[in-house]
Design an enzyme around this catalytic site. Sequence first.
Site, PDB file in Angstrom:
ATOM      1  N   TYR A   1       0.833  -1.204   0.000  1.00 18.31           N
ATOM      2  CA  TYR A   1       0.000   0.000   0.000  1.00 18.31           C
ATOM      3  C   TYR A   1       0.876   1.266   0.000  1.00 18.31           C
ATOM      4  O   TYR A   1       0.697   2.164   0.805  1.00 18.31           O
ATOM      5  CB  TYR A   1      -0.918   0.016   1.217  1.00 18.31           C
ATOM      6  CG  TYR A   1      -1.959  -1.075   1.249  1.00 18.31           C
ATOM      7  CD1 TYR A   1      -2.081  -2.003   0.217  1.00 18.31           C
ATOM      8  CD2 TYR A   1      -2.838  -1.192   2.310  1.00 18.31           C
ATOM      9  CE1 TYR A   1      -3.030  -3.005   0.241  1.00 18.31           C
ATOM     10  CE2 TYR A   1      -3.804  -2.199   2.349  1.00 18.31           C
ATOM     11  CZ  TYR A   1      -3.891  -3.098   1.309  1.00 18.31           C
ATOM     12  OH  TYR A   1      -4.835  -4.090   1.346  1.00 18.31           O
TER      13      TYR A   1
ATOM     14  N   LYS B   1       4.839 -15.041  -0.094  1.00 20.03           N
ATOM     15  CA  LYS B   1       4.515 -15.513  -1.441  1.00 20.03           C
ATOM     16  C   LYS B   1       5.784 -15.432  -2.277  1.00 20.03           C
ATOM     17  O   LYS B   1       5.802 -14.945  -3.410  1.00 20.03           O
ATOM     18  CB  LYS B   1       3.389 -14.670  -2.056  1.00 20.03           C
ATOM     19  CG  LYS B   1       2.808 -15.246  -3.355  1.00 20.03           C
ATOM     20  CD  LYS B   1       2.287 -16.655  -3.222  1.00 20.03           C
ATOM     21  CE  LYS B   1       1.765 -17.169  -4.568  1.00 20.03           C
ATOM     22  NZ  LYS B   1       1.438 -18.624  -4.510  1.00 20.03           N
TER      23      LYS B   1
ATOM     24  N   ASP C   1      -1.616 -18.121  -0.251  1.00 22.97           N
ATOM     25  CA  ASP C   1      -2.766 -18.857  -0.772  1.00 22.97           C
ATOM     26  C   ASP C   1      -3.024 -20.111   0.053  1.00 22.97           C
ATOM     27  O   ASP C   1      -4.165 -20.397   0.450  1.00 22.97           O
ATOM     28  CB  ASP C   1      -2.579 -19.189  -2.256  1.00 22.97           C
ATOM     29  CG  ASP C   1      -1.187 -19.682  -2.596  1.00 22.97           C
ATOM     30  OD1 ASP C   1      -0.298 -19.670  -1.722  1.00 22.97           O
ATOM     31  OD2 ASP C   1      -0.974 -20.085  -3.760  1.00 22.97           O
TER      32      ASP C   1
ATOM     33  N   ASP D   1      -4.205  -7.643   5.667  1.00 21.72           N
ATOM     34  CA  ASP D   1      -5.540  -7.085   5.474  1.00 21.72           C
ATOM     35  C   ASP D   1      -6.510  -8.185   5.054  1.00 21.72           C
ATOM     36  O   ASP D   1      -7.604  -8.342   5.618  1.00 21.72           O
ATOM     37  CB  ASP D   1      -5.467  -5.988   4.412  1.00 21.72           C
ATOM     38  CG  ASP D   1      -6.699  -5.099   4.383  1.00 21.72           C
ATOM     39  OD1 ASP D   1      -7.607  -5.299   5.210  1.00 21.72           O
ATOM     40  OD2 ASP D   1      -6.748  -4.196   3.530  1.00 21.72           O
TER      41      ASP D   1
ATOM     42  N   ASP E   1      -9.617 -10.225   7.644  1.00 25.93           N
ATOM     43  CA  ASP E   1     -11.035 -10.245   7.309  1.00 25.93           C
ATOM     44  C   ASP E   1     -11.529 -11.673   7.097  1.00 25.93           C
ATOM     45  O   ASP E   1     -12.644 -12.033   7.512  1.00 25.93           O
ATOM     46  CB  ASP E   1     -11.306  -9.401   6.059  1.00 25.93           C
ATOM     47  CG  ASP E   1     -11.364  -7.910   6.361  1.00 25.93           C
ATOM     48  OD1 ASP E   1     -10.923  -7.524   7.456  1.00 25.93           O
ATOM     49  OD2 ASP E   1     -11.822  -7.138   5.513  1.00 25.93           O
TER      50      ASP E   1
END
Length: 351
Positions: A136, A186, A219, A243, A247
């Site tokens: 971000y 990743k 993943d 993030d 959630d």
Amino acid sequence: MQTHRIALIPGDGIGQEVTPAACSILDAVGKRHGYELSYDSFDWSCARFRSEGAMMPANGLDQIRHHDAIFLGAVGDPSVPDHVSLWGLLIPIRRQFQQYVNLRPIRVFDGVPSPVRSATSEVDFVVVRENVEGEYSEIGGRMNRGFPSEMAVQEAVFTRAGVTRIVDYAFTLAQGRGKHVTSATKSNGIVHTMPFWDEVVAERAGTFPDIAWTQEHIDALCAKVVLDPARFDVIVASNLFGDILSDLAAAVAGSIGVAPAANLNPERDFPSMFEPVHGSAPDIAGQGVANPVGAVWTGAMMVRHLGHAEAADEIEQAIASLFATTDLRTRDLGGTATTREFIDALLERLS
């Protein structure tokens, strides 16, 4: 009586409902635990953007810089693009006040069925999300707007200082919990930033010999959080991965409406900010049916940060007890209770 100055920003949508509801809980408990919260309210929101052209005034950060903490309700409205509302309020606060730790506890309460069959009250972990850099970043741009050759470039920025401090925070946190850290990565597909992340994690892990740790590709990690959420203790992740994971994990816990969050400046050079995860929920705003647990639990995190651990424990235990011993539930949890009814029941337990 110890007094703490709180910058109160109810924001948008259900933030206007759950924030004062949570404050009533914090105030009631404070009377018994020797603290008082003094609120300075700010109307910073999408409504302000529509009337004034900005989410907050130009000197907004200076207005709240010397408060002891910031309590935020929610940000967002369909009339204002999300990137405008987010970068006009939430992200400037996080970055200018170096709130580089986003802390999101995940817990399955007794009496709150998870949509995941294997998720029981044994599920109790924390997502530690890097909060001010990573994916971000503000670096990038767009070219050739409106032409077939239009392009957009977004640069991810990972610094050794930024990765080190978030990883150290996660490992230190694990020392007081289950002594296990999972690092989200990743590095098999993202060739520069994620191998760098992995290297720093491995280096810092060596300075915490009492903490076991593993790394998981994001993943596969998402799948494992769903398949076996009880296996996790502390998960540390970059801005984007943290993030998404938090959630997802909140949904595993039964509802995003119960999920709290804190944006922490651990050095306390600046105020930290506390906000529930659920967002402004414009589809139910104004109906009085929003789940207040996320805001109340977030308030408990704020009270703990301010030095009142026993008060925070009492609030969290009251939430757990209410779920475990009654069938009172808000709409998101399959019930019919209103926000006010749920708060009144909590107040009764805390009286």
